[in-house]
Design a protein around this motif. Structure first.
Motif, PDB file in Angstrom:
ATOM      1  N   ALA A  35      -5.825  26.682   3.378  1.00 44.96           N
ATOM      2  CA  ALA A  35      -4.360  26.488   2.841  1.00 44.96           C
ATOM      3  C   ALA A  35      -4.352  25.278   2.992  1.00 44.96           C
ATOM      4  O   ALA A  35      -5.652  24.347   3.181  1.00 44.96           O
ATOM      5  CB  ALA A  35      -4.071  26.536   4.577  1.00 44.96           C
ATOM      6  N   VAL A  36      -3.170  24.848   1.965  1.00 49.20           N
ATOM      7  CA  VAL A  36      -3.003  24.237   1.652  1.00 49.20           C
ATOM      8  C   VAL A  36      -1.725  23.599   1.995  1.00 49.20           C
ATOM      9  O   VAL A  36      -0.660  23.675   2.279  1.00 49.20           O
ATOM     10  CB  VAL A  36      -2.598  23.255  -0.161  1.00 49.20           C
ATOM     11  CG1 VAL A  36      -2.470  22.694  -0.447  1.00 49.20           C
ATOM     12  CG2 VAL A  36      -3.505  23.997  -0.505  1.00 49.20           C
ATOM     13  N   ILE A  37      -2.326  22.517   3.051  1.00 42.57           N
ATOM     14  CA  ILE A  37      -0.932  21.226   3.917  1.00 42.57           C
ATOM     15  C   ILE A  37      -0.452  20.227   2.373  1.00 42.57           C
ATOM     16  O   ILE A  37      -1.423  19.615   2.227  1.00 42.57           O
ATOM     17  CB  ILE A  37      -1.687  21.422   4.793  1.00 42.57           C
ATOM     18  CG1 ILE A  37      -1.634  22.269   6.071  1.00 42.57           C
ATOM     19  CG2 ILE A  37      -0.115  20.255   6.181  1.00 42.57           C
ATOM     20  CD1 ILE A  37      -2.040  21.729   7.230  1.00 42.57           C
ATOM     21  N   MET A  38       1.052  19.755   2.282  1.00 38.94           N
ATOM     22  CA  MET A  38       1.280  18.554   2.183  1.00 38.94           C
ATOM     23  C   MET A  38       2.253  17.524   3.126  1.00 38.94           C
ATOM     24  O   MET A  38       3.141  18.638   3.577  1.00 38.94           O
ATOM     25  CB  MET A  38       1.781  18.775   0.496  1.00 38.94           C
ATOM     26  CG  MET A  38       1.414  20.237  -0.535  1.00 38.94           C
ATOM     27  SD  MET A  38       2.121  20.157  -1.803  1.00 38.94           S
ATOM     28  CE  MET A  38       3.724  20.135  -1.444  1.00 38.94           C
ATOM     29  N   GLN A  39       1.382  16.438   2.761  1.00 43.99           N
ATOM     30  CA  GLN A  39       2.691  16.020   4.031  1.00 43.99           C
ATOM     31  C   GLN A  39       2.187  14.195   3.047  1.00 43.99           C
ATOM     32  O   GLN A  39       1.842  13.882   2.472  1.00 43.99           O
ATOM     33  CB  GLN A  39       1.855  15.855   5.496  1.00 43.99           C
ATOM     34  CG  GLN A  39       0.110  15.008   5.045  1.00 43.99           C
ATOM     35  CD  GLN A  39      -0.306  14.535   6.926  1.00 43.99           C
ATOM     36  OE1 GLN A  39      -0.397  16.259   7.346  1.00 43.99           O
ATOM     37  NE2 GLN A  39      -0.188  13.918   7.041  1.00 43.99           N
ATOM     38  N   GLU A  40       3.461  13.650   3.358  1.00 40.37           N
ATOM     39  CA  GLU A  40       4.157  12.309   2.908  1.00 40.37           C
ATOM     40  C   GLU A  40       2.591  11.449   3.830  1.00 40.37           C
ATOM     41  O   GLU A  40       2.455  12.144   4.939  1.00 40.37           O
ATOM     42  CB  GLU A  40       4.961  11.942   3.382  1.00 40.37           C
ATOM     43  CG  GLU A  40       5.449  10.205   3.073  1.00 40.37           C
ATOM     44  CD  GLU A  40       6.854  10.588   3.206  1.00 40.37           C
ATOM     45  OE1 GLU A  40       7.359   8.734   2.682  1.00 40.37           O
ATOM     46  OE2 GLU A  40       7.569  10.586   3.571  1.00 40.37           O
ATOM     47  N   VAL A  41       1.706  10.916   3.047  1.00 36.96           N
ATOM     48  CA  VAL A  41       1.239   9.585   3.640  1.00 36.96           C
ATOM     49  C   VAL A  41       2.035   7.931   4.080  1.00 36.96           C
ATOM     50  O   VAL A  41       2.508   7.592   3.205  1.00 36.96           O
ATOM     51  CB  VAL A  41      -0.075   9.799   2.703  1.00 36.96           C
ATOM     52  CG1 VAL A  41      -1.008   8.225   3.166  1.00 36.96           C
ATOM     53  CG2 VAL A  41      -0.504  10.605   2.177  1.00 36.96           C
ATOM     54  N   VAL A  42       1.609   8.214   4.668  1.00 41.01           N
ATOM     55  CA  VAL A  42       3.138   7.069   5.165  1.00 41.01           C
ATOM     56  C   VAL A  42       1.679   5.307   5.262  1.00 41.01           C
ATOM     57  O   VAL A  42       0.636   6.241   5.456  1.00 41.01           O
ATOM     58  CB  VAL A  42       4.023   7.064   6.600  1.00 41.01           C
ATOM     59  CG1 VAL A  42       4.322   5.609   6.830  1.00 41.01           C
ATOM     60  CG2 VAL A  42       4.432   7.862   6.221  1.00 41.01           C
ATOM     61  N   GLY A  43       2.334   4.610   4.622  1.00 42.55           N
ATOM     62  CA  GLY A  43       1.426   3.214   4.343  1.00 42.55           C
ATOM     63  C   GLY A  43       2.001   2.083   4.015  1.00 42.55           C
ATOM     64  O   GLY A  43       3.221   2.362   3.593  1.00 42.55           O
ATOM     65  N   ASP A  44       1.113   1.550   3.790  1.00 42.92           N
ATOM     66  CA  ASP A  44       2.005   0.361   2.908  1.00 42.92           C
ATOM     67  C   ASP A  44       0.648  -0.054   1.636  1.00 42.92           C
ATOM     68  O   ASP A  44      -0.455  -0.071   1.928  1.00 42.92           O
ATOM     69  CB  ASP A  44       1.790  -1.137   4.274  1.00 42.92           C
ATOM     70  CG  ASP A  44       2.548  -1.117   5.299  1.00 42.92           C
ATOM     71  OD1 ASP A  44       3.414  -0.284   4.663  1.00 42.92           O
ATOM     72  OD2 ASP A  44       2.098  -1.296   6.515  1.00 42.92           O
ATOM     73  N   VAL A  45       1.279  -1.279   0.528  1.00 41.87           N
ATOM     74  CA  VAL A  45       0.684  -1.674  -0.150  1.00 41.87           C
ATOM     75  C   VAL A  45       0.068  -3.291   0.321  1.00 41.87           C
ATOM     76  O   VAL A  45       0.820  -3.854   0.578  1.00 41.87           O
ATOM     77  CB  VAL A  45       1.477  -2.473  -1.506  1.00 41.87           C
ATOM     78  CG1 VAL A  45       1.409  -2.972  -2.308  1.00 41.87           C
ATOM     79  CG2 VAL A  45       2.046  -0.342  -1.830  1.00 41.87           C
TER      80      VAL A  45
END
Length: 149
Positions: A35-45
């Motif tokens: 399966a392919v799951i897409m999710q937002e990656v939360v992080g910082d620059v």
């Protein structure tokens, strides 16, 4: 680009490493499910790099239990930054859920950080301006990631 990325994920089941694993475990590649799951990656620059504080993989069975834990306790492999480091078998912290107070693996001062290189050139060859990089422990990236954990 999204449809290409999804096709690449499915095609990865037929790469040499995946086929060797299937043969070694007695599984058949054509019977694999994915399966392919897409999710937002939360992080910082951080300068020219983007990464979350940490990422990892959890397993309901610990295939490498410590002497006082059980396989059914489960486990997690954690790494600072993006999760590709755990999936690509780079050094990470192994946390048995049967004994979460005593993780094993790399110490805080030794941990590299898996990051997205924001300065990478599109279409650059692997190793040359790579999109995914491991920042060395002495870069200060680990301290930056750990301040938000």
């Amino acid at each position: 680009e999204l449809s290409w990325a999804v096709r690449m994920v499915y095609a990865s089941a037929y790469c040499l490493e995946a086929r060797a694993y299937s043969e070694g475990t007695g599984n058949r590649a054509e019977e694999e499910k994915m399966a392919v799951i897409m999710q937002e990656v939360v992080g910082d620059v951080h300068g020219y790099h983007f990464y979350p504080s940490l990422a990892g993989v959890a397993n309901s069975i610990d295939f490498y239990p410590r002497p006082h834990t059980q396989p059914e306790d489960g486990c997690a492999q954690l790494r600072l930054g993006l999760g590709f480091g755990v999936v690509d078998n780079l050094p990470s912290v192994h946390l048995s859920l049967g004994d979460p107070a005593n993780p094993t693996g790399y110490a805080e001062g030794e941990m590299q950080v898996s990051a997205l290189n924001l300065a990478a050139r599109p279409g650059a060859a692997a190793g040359e301006d790579s999109l995914l990089v491991s920042l060395p422990a002495e870069s200060g990236a680990a301290a930056a990631a750990l301040t938000t954990v």
